[in-house]
Design an enzyme around this catalytic site. Structure first.
Site, PDB file in Angstrom:
ATOM      1  CG  HIS A   1       4.631   2.492   0.506  1.00  0.00           C
ATOM      2  ND1 HIS A   1       4.072   1.488  -0.267  1.00  0.00           N
ATOM      3  CD2 HIS A   1       3.621   3.355   0.794  1.00  0.00           C
ATOM      4  CE1 HIS A   1       2.773   1.734  -0.420  1.00  0.00           C
ATOM      5  NE2 HIS A   1       2.479   2.856   0.208  1.00  0.00           N
TER       6      HIS A   1
ATOM      7  CG  ASN B   1       0.112   5.347 -15.746  1.00  0.00           C
ATOM      8  OD1 ASN B   1       0.466   5.989 -16.716  1.00  0.00           O
ATOM      9  ND2 ASN B   1      -0.454   4.154 -15.839  1.00  0.00           N
TER      10      ASN B   1
ATOM     11  CB  CYS C   1       2.481  -2.002  -0.209  1.00  0.00           C
ATOM     12  SG  CYS C   1       3.208  -1.508  -1.792  1.00  0.00           S
TER      13      CYS C   1
ATOM     14  CG  HIS D   1       4.877   1.048  -9.710  1.00  0.00           C
ATOM     15  ND1 HIS D   1       4.044   1.692  -8.826  1.00  0.00           N
ATOM     16  CD2 HIS D   1       4.061   0.567 -10.689  1.00  0.00           C
ATOM     17  CE1 HIS D   1       2.787   1.610  -9.228  1.00  0.00           C
ATOM     18  NE2 HIS D   1       2.758   0.932 -10.367  1.00  0.00           N
TER      19      HIS D   1
ATOM     20  CB  CYS E   1       6.407  -3.001   0.484  1.00  0.00           C
ATOM     21  SG  CYS E   1       6.086  -1.239   0.716  1.00  0.00           S
TER      22      CYS E   1
ATOM     23  CD  GLN F   1       1.925  -0.408 -15.226  1.00  0.00           C
ATOM     24  OE1 GLN F   1       1.398  -1.390 -15.729  1.00  0.00           O
ATOM     25  NE2 GLN F   1       1.240   0.671 -14.897  1.00  0.00           N
TER      26      GLN F   1
ATOM     27  CG  HIS G   1       6.025   0.949  -3.510  1.00  0.00           C
ATOM     28  ND1 HIS G   1       6.328   0.279  -2.343  1.00  0.00           N
ATOM     29  CD2 HIS G   1       7.200   1.079  -4.167  1.00  0.00           C
ATOM     30  CE1 HIS G   1       7.615   0.005  -2.301  1.00  0.00           C
ATOM     31  NE2 HIS G   1       8.164   0.485  -3.400  1.00  0.00           N
TER      32      HIS G   1
ATOM     33  CB  SER H   1      -5.049   2.157  -6.845  1.00  0.00           C
ATOM     34  OG  SER H   1      -4.391   1.150  -7.575  1.00  0.00           O
TER      35      SER H   1
HETATM   36 ZN   LIG Z   1       4.949  -0.250  -0.980  1.00  0.00          ZN
END
Ligand SMILES: [Zn+2]
Ligand SMILES: [Zn+2]
Length: 355
Positions: free
Chosen positions: A116, A156, A53, A169, A56, A171, A167, A164
Site C-alpha cells: 500500500h 495520477n 483499501c 496504481h 490492497c 489506469q 495505493h 484519494s
Molecule cells: Zn492499499
C-alpha cells in the site's frame, strides 16, 4: 508616465513541435529563487496493508468483487469507469449543428504492487521492468480489439492531482476515440516525416543530446530529459532512443534500461524536496485505429503540477483564458536542479544500474 512604464516585457516563445503550439517562457518573472527549504515528509508513515483499501490484496471492492491475493502487479476492470462498454451505441441527436457521437471503451486499474505504501519511485528497477511488461501485454490485448482505437495508460500520483487512494496504481482507458494530444502528435509526426524524411521525436532527441543541458539521465537505449519546450517546471519526457510506435515492441534490454532510467528520474524528483513528488504520468503511444501513423515515437510524459513544495502551477489567464502555457521557469535551470540530485532515494532504497 515614466519610460519604464512603456517597456514591453521581453519574453521568449518556444515552439512545442509535438503539440504544435507556442509555450511562453517568462523565467525572470519568478520571484526570489527557492531557498532550499524542504518538506520532510519521510515521517508520514503509511502502513503496507490497509484493510479498507479497495486496492490492497484480498480486499473487497464496492462492486462486491474481491481482489486476488496478488504478489506483483494486479489488473482489474474499473468498477466506476468514465467510459464503459455499456454506453448507448447512438446518443440522442442534438437539435442544431452541435454534434455528438458515442464514446465507448474499457477502463482498467493496474496496482503496481501489493504494498500500500510503495510508490513507483520506491519499487525496485526489476519491479518497474515487470510493470513495463504488464503495460506491453495490456496494450497488445486492448489494441487488438476491433472497437478500440486508442490505449491511454496514465497515473495520477499525489493529493495535488486529486488522488484519494495512495495505493500506487495506474489506469488504462482503451477507447473508440483517440485523445486530442495523441491525435495532434500523430499528425505532426506524420507531416514531419513526409516533409523532412526524419522522425520528429528523433530530431527532438538529437537536439536534446547535442545541447545536453536538459538531460536528467540516460543509458545506451533510454533517456530522460526536460524538453526545450516544457510547459511545466519539472516536466520530463522518458523514452527509448530507438523509435517504437508503442511500448509493445521494446526488446528485453530496452525494457531493462527504460525501467532504470524511469526509476532514476522518479528518485531524483522525490529527492528534490524530500517528499513524494506529485505528477500526472502518461504513456503516449500510437493510436490503434488501423492507420499506420508513421513516425510516431512512444514516450512517457511526466507532468508535475508543483513549482515549489507548496506552490501549485495554477492554470490561469494565459492558459485558460488565452490557450497557451506561460512557464515561469527556464527548463535548463530546472534540469540542473534534478541533475544535482543523487539517484539513491532519500528514504534509503538503493538504486541498481542507471546513470
Ligand atoms: Zn492499499
Ligand atoms: Zn507526447
Amino acid at each position: 508616465m515614466s519610460n519604464n512604464g512603456n517597456h514591453l516585457r521581453s519574453w521568449e516563445e518556444r515552439w512545442h513541435p509535438l503539440r504544435e503550439e507556442w509555450v511562453i517562457i517568462a523565467a525572470h518573472r519568478q520571484d526570489r529563487p527557492w531557498n532550499g527549504e524542504t518538506l520532510d515528509r519521510s515521517n508520514v508513515h503509511l502502513p503496507g496493508y490497509v484493510d479498507d483499501c479497495y486496492l490492497c490484496p484480498g480486499n473487497l471492492r464496492v462492486s462486491g468483487k474481491r481482489n486476488d491475493n496478488y504478489n506483483q502487479t494486479f489488473v482489474f476492470d474499473n468498477d466506476h469507469p468514465c467510459v464503459g462498454v455499456d454506453a448507448p451505441v447512438e446518443p440522442a441527436k442534438p437539435n442544431s449543428f452541435y454534434r455528438s457521437q458515442s464514446a465507448r471503451g474499457i477502463a482498467r486499474v493496474v496496482c503496481y504492487s501489493p504494498r500500500h505504501n510503495l510508490t513507483l519511485a520506491e519499487l525496485d528497477p526489476a519491479e518497474i521492468e515487470n510493470l513495463l511488461k504488464v503495460w506491453q501485454q495490456q496494450y497488445i490485448d486492448l489494441a487488438s480489439r476491433e472497437d478500440i482505437n486508442h490505449v491511454l495508460i496514465f497515473e495520477n500520483n499525489g493529493e495535488a492531482v486529486g488522488v484519494s487512494n495512495p495505493h500506487p496504481h495506474c489506469q488504462i482507458y482503451a477507447t473508440n476515440f483517440v485523445f486530442k494530444t495523441i491525435e495532434t502528435e500523430a499528425r505532426a509526426s506524420e507531416r514531419h516525416l513526409r516533409e523532412t524524411g526524419h522522425v520528429l521525436f528523433q530530431d527532438i532527441l538529437k537536439a536534446e543530446i547535442d545541447d545536453g543541458r536538459r538531460i536528467i539521465c540516460q543509458t545506451d537505449t533510454a533517456i530522460a530529459f526536460i524538453p526545450y519546450f516544457a510547459r511545466y517546471a519539472y516536466e520530463v519526457y522518458v523514452a527509448p532512443k530507438e523509435t517504437h510506435a508503442s511500448v509493445a515492441t521494446l526488446g528485453p534490454w530496452e525494457l531493462n534500461e527504460l525501467a532504470n532510467v524511469l526509476k532514476t528520474l522518479l528518485v531524483k524528483l522525490d529527492n528534490l524536496w524530500r517528499m513524494p513528488f506529485p505528477y500526472v504520468m502518461a504513456l503516449h503511444q500510437s493510436p490503434t485505429n488501423g492507420e499506420l501513423h508513421k513516425g510516431f515515437h512512444f514516450h512517457i510524459e511526466i507532468h508535475p503540477p508543483l513549482r515549489r513544495p507548496n506552490l501549485l502551477k495554477y492554470l490561469a489567464g494565459p492558459e485558460i483564458g488565452g490557450g497557451n502555457f506561460l512557464s515561469d521557469t527556464a527548463p535548463e535551470e530546472k534540469a540542473a536542479e534534478l541533475q544535482a540530485q543523487t539517484s539513491v532515494h532519500y528514504k534509503g532504497s538503493a538504486l541498481v544500474g542507471g546513470d
